[in-house]
Scaffold this active site. Structure first.
Site, PDB file in Angstrom:
ATOM      1  N   LYS A 220      49.056  90.634  -4.402  1.00  0.00           N
ATOM      2  CA  LYS A 220      50.256  91.311  -3.906  1.00  0.00           C
ATOM      3  C   LYS A 220      51.226  91.501  -5.058  1.00  0.00           C
ATOM      4  O   LYS A 220      51.339  90.658  -5.958  1.00  0.00           O
ATOM      5  CB  LYS A 220      50.916  90.489  -2.795  1.00  0.00           C
ATOM      6  CG  LYS A 220      50.033  90.310  -1.566  1.00  0.00           C
ATOM      7  CD  LYS A 220      49.784  91.638  -0.872  1.00  0.00           C
ATOM      8  CE  LYS A 220      48.927  91.457   0.378  1.00  0.00           C
ATOM      9  NZ  LYS A 220      47.523  91.107   0.065  1.00  0.00           N
ATOM     10  N   ASP A 221      51.950  92.588  -5.007  1.00  0.00           N
ATOM     11  CA  ASP A 221      52.833  92.994  -6.091  1.00  0.00           C
ATOM     12  C   ASP A 221      53.919  91.964  -6.361  1.00  0.00           C
ATOM     13  O   ASP A 221      54.466  91.350  -5.437  1.00  0.00           O
ATOM     14  CB  ASP A 221      53.466  94.332  -5.716  1.00  0.00           C
ATOM     15  CG  ASP A 221      54.078  95.044  -6.901  1.00  0.00           C
ATOM     16  OD1 ASP A 221      54.244  94.421  -7.953  1.00  0.00           O
ATOM     17  OD2 ASP A 221      54.400  96.231  -6.754  1.00  0.00           O
ATOM     18  N   ARG A 222      54.244  91.794  -7.623  1.00  0.00           N
ATOM     19  CA  ARG A 222      55.343  90.908  -8.001  1.00  0.00           C
ATOM     20  C   ARG A 222      56.682  91.486  -7.569  1.00  0.00           C
ATOM     21  O   ARG A 222      57.546  90.760  -7.068  1.00  0.00           O
ATOM     22  CB  ARG A 222      55.336  90.697  -9.523  1.00  0.00           C
ATOM     23  CG  ARG A 222      56.543  89.922 -10.027  1.00  0.00           C
ATOM     24  CD  ARG A 222      56.520  89.819 -11.533  1.00  0.00           C
ATOM     25  NE  ARG A 222      57.703  89.121 -12.029  1.00  0.00           N
ATOM     26  CZ  ARG A 222      57.992  88.953 -13.319  1.00  0.00           C
ATOM     27  NH1 ARG A 222      57.177  89.439 -14.242  1.00  0.00           N
ATOM     28  NH2 ARG A 222      59.087  88.316 -13.679  1.00  0.00           N
TER      29      ARG A 222
ATOM     30  N   LYS B  81      61.542 101.134  -4.923  1.00  0.00           N
ATOM     31  CA  LYS B  81      61.629  99.851  -5.623  1.00  0.00           C
ATOM     32  C   LYS B  81      62.914  99.718  -6.423  1.00  0.00           C
ATOM     33  O   LYS B  81      62.934  99.081  -7.487  1.00  0.00           O
ATOM     34  CB  LYS B  81      60.415  99.625  -6.526  1.00  0.00           C
ATOM     35  CG  LYS B  81      59.137  99.367  -5.758  1.00  0.00           C
ATOM     36  CD  LYS B  81      58.050  98.876  -6.677  1.00  0.00           C
ATOM     37  CE  LYS B  81      56.814  98.525  -5.889  1.00  0.00           C
ATOM     38  NZ  LYS B  81      55.746  97.990  -6.736  1.00  0.00           N
TER      39      LYS B  81
END
Length: 429
Positions: free
Chosen positions: A116-118, A58
């Site tokens: 869902k992930d930001r 990330k």
């Protein structure tokens, strides 16, 4: 963390793990327990030594791509407009709010299958209940989003049903691991032949877990920053449970409303499950089963029990047709028996934190469920993308709903670094 000692009491009853180990509010001292350490999923044991010492993920939002897999035949009619949306830098709940404002409908009329992930590039479906199919005059183009946020509608379909939570089958992940340092080297610049050997070890490991799967741990995001969700659960359990109100005789409601503290209850169950799984990884039974096991049939929610492990079950376990399970803790955990039951009971009894959480769950009438101990990995592939002496690995794989991509990464990388401004993991929800 529990000591994960060998379990021996095969005659223990699983129905209440706290018969001889009750913790009331005065006796339990949260100050004596390091919640941050107790919820550190990086310390959970793995069946194989991770071949990568450390790596970063990330570093960019596009390093974590999640594509929701929701095979569905649309009716082409009905009042629900389904939108296939790609989003970047934005969480699911906020996007649902923007959609409700655009369509001028209540937020409850916006459906989605999972969060869902930001901090990722994700695609997922939303449904909007549009009475009489009266679409807004303007296209969906939100202006109150940040510079690093974007939303793109990929497709739209009319359907006769709302999209409900948990509808999608699986998620595809494409994850980029950067700044890789291999476990066998003290230097970040090994010799070319050492580097080649290290990469071969990684590829061998990936090929192995593609067949055997990985422990189905809950990821760190389930527990919040520094385990704060567990702290909230302890605060919740320190208060008296809500009393169920009697329903009128003519009421159609059969049960009292479920308590709304879902985040705290889920975190408590997840921590107990992780610790049971950790013991099962240490004793080698996480993928082979124990006497009294409850098995999960691959690809379904079906379970069945067995008092003993015979050759037929061993063959089904080896092919991945079935998986051993552990409790998502609650009342009536009565399907498991024998050694499997005593393992679950002893893990809780030997750990005051887990005992307190289990007691709180039972007091709130949370019903026990089962979760597979093994996480199969579908369509696992990889590609090295090295430049400037930096080792970069791109992984692609698919996981079923409810599992965590971080479980796959943890099996590969011993120290998984997360860029400081992106302190979140990703669930396959």
């Amino acid at each position: 963390m529990t000591s994960r000692d060998d379990m021996t009491d095969i005659n223990a009853s699983p129905q209440s793990a706290l018969e001889n180990n009750q913790f009331d509010n005065e006796q339990f001292d949260t100050a004596s327990i390091d919640i941050t350490v107790a919820t550190d999923t990086a310390q959970l044991p793995q069946p194989l030594q991770p071949p990568v010492q450390q790596a970063t993920y990330k570093a960019h939002a596009t390093d974590f791509i999640v594509n929701e897999l929701l095979p569905l035949e649309f009716t082409g009619e009905g009042e629900h407009l389904w939108l296939h949306i790609q989003k970047l830098g934005m969480n699911t709940a906020y996007l649902a709010k923007l959609l409700s404002e655009w369509a001028e409908i209540p937020l409850r009329d916006v459906g989605y299958s999972g969060l869902k992930d930001r901090h990722a590039l994700t695609t997922q479906w939303f449904s909007l209940r549009i009475p009489k199919k009266q679409l807004p005059a303007a296209e969906f183009a939100p202006v109150d989003i940040g510079a690093n946020e974007s939303v793109t509608i990929i497709d739209q379909q009319w359907h006769n049903k709302k999209l409900n939570r948990g509808t999608h089958r699986a998620n595809q992940f494409i994850i980029t691991l950067r700044d890789i340092q291999f476990a066998d080297f003290d230097t970040a610049l090994p010799a070319p032949e050492q580097l080649l050997s290290a990469k071969q070890d990684v590829e061998q490991h990936l090929a192995s877990i593609a067949i055997a799967g990985v422990p189905n741990y809950f990821g760190p995001q389930r527990f919040g920053r520094n385990g704060n969700n567990i702290r909230e659960a302890l605060s919740l359990f320190a208060r008296p449970p809500q009393q169920s109100r009697a329903q009128p005789k003519k009421s159609k409601r059969k049960h009292a409303p479920r308590e709304q503290n879902t985040m705290e209850l889920s975190a408590a169950r997840s921590l107990i499950f992780n610790e049971i799984l950790a013991v099962r990884v240490c004793d080698g039974s996480w993928n082979t089963g124990l006497a009294g096991e409850v098995f999960n049939l691959e690809g379904s929610g079906s379970i069945f029990t067995s008092e003993a492990i015979d050759d037929t079950l061993r063959a089904r376990l080896e092919t991945g047709d079935i998986h051993p399970t552990a409790a998502l803790w609650g009342k009536d955990n009565d399907k498991v028996s024998g050694m499997a039951a005593s393992t679950e009971k002893n893990v809780i009894q030997q750990n005051p934190l887990l005992a307190r959480l289990a007691n709180g769950l039972e007091q709130r009438d949370v019903k026990a469920q089962r979760r597979a101990l093994r996480l199969p990995i579908e369509a696992l592939s990889w590609e090295w993308q090295d430049k400037d002496n930096e080792q970069t690995l791109v992984l692609s794989f698919t996981l079923t709903t409810g599992s965590f991509a971080t479980s796959v990464l943890a099996s590969l990388v011993k120290q998984l670094g997360l860029v400081e401004h992106l302190q979140m993991g990703t669930a396959n929800s």
